[in-house]
Enzyme design. Structure first.
Site, short mmCIF file in Angstrom:
data_model
loop_
_atom_site.label_atom_id
_atom_site.label_comp_id
_atom_site.label_asym_id
_atom_site.label_seq_id
_atom_site.Cartn_x
_atom_site.Cartn_y
_atom_site.Cartn_z
N THR A 1 0.92 -1.28 0.03
CA THR A 1 0.18 0.05 -0.02
C THR A 1 0.82 1.22 0.14
O THR A 1 0.24 2.36 -0.17
CB THR A 1 -0.88 0.05 1.15
N ASN A 2 2.07 1.14 0.13
CA ASN A 2 2.93 2.36 0.05
C ASN A 2 3.28 2.71 -1.31
O ASN A 2 3.50 1.69 -2.00
CB ASN A 2 4.29 1.98 1.05
N ARG A 3 3.12 4.11 -1.53
CA ARG A 3 3.40 4.23 -3.04
C ARG A 3 4.76 4.64 -3.27
O ARG A 3 5.17 5.15 -4.32
CB ARG A 3 2.15 5.48 -3.45
N PHE A 4 5.83 4.61 -2.44
CA PHE A 4 7.11 4.91 -2.75
C PHE A 4 7.64 4.42 -4.10
O PHE A 4 8.02 5.13 -5.02
CB PHE A 4 8.10 4.38 -1.62
N THR B 1 5.04 8.86 1.49
CA THR B 1 4.40 8.01 0.30
C THR B 1 3.40 7.01 1.02
O THR B 1 2.61 6.16 0.21
CB THR B 1 5.34 7.34 -0.39
#
Length: 153
Positions: free
Chosen positions: A40-43, A131
């Site tokens: 789920t982290n958009r990094f 992010t």
């Protein structure tokens, strides 16, 4: 009672020019031993859009980006930055002295930025929004625009 957790080693290359500093890897990232492993982290999505590369290590190497966290260790119950307590910082100054090509430090999120300012007030840092999916104020498109501007500036 919460136990002390220890973060990951830096990912850095001789030609790294930018250091992106997070706060502390999530529980998932620590388990997988990889930065920003939580899906789920958009990094990684942000960097993939900017560099058109999906292989994480190749992306970092070819884009001259190093990764590390401000926290070497801390006490934290969940992955939330708001729960981080009793920080032992990483030696960011030492990393910058070793890798002299790094001339820009970008903080991924407010916790990273504030903690960098606390422990390393003399290191010039740039704040970028987190992010994390918990930071719903910013869309993926917003994050791409902000990070791209800081990376290429």
């Amino acid at each position: 009672m919460c136990k002390r957790i220890v973060g990951l080693n830096p990912i850095v290359f001789e030609n790294s020019k930018i250091l992106i500093v997070g706060s502390m890897p999530s529980i998932i990232s620590l388990k997988e031993q990889m930065y920003y492993a939580n899906k789920t982290n958009r990094f990684w999505k942000v960097l993939e859009v900017i560099y058109q590369e999906s292989d994480k290590i190749k992306l970092l190497k070819t884009s001259h980006i190093a990764l590390w966290d401000i926290c070497h260790s801390c006490i934290r119950k969940t992955s939330a930055d708001s729960e981080i307590k009793d920080i032992e910082p990483n030696d960011i100054q030492g990393l910058l002295e070793t890798y002299k090509n790094i001339d820009k430090v970008i903080c991924n999120g407010r916790t990273s930025y504030n903690t960098m300012k606390k422990y390393f007030p003399d290191i010039k840092t740039v704040y970028c929004p987190s992010t994390s999916s918990a930071n719903a104020r910013f869309s993926l498109e917003d994050l791409v625009k902000i990070y791209k501007k800081e990376i290429y500036e």
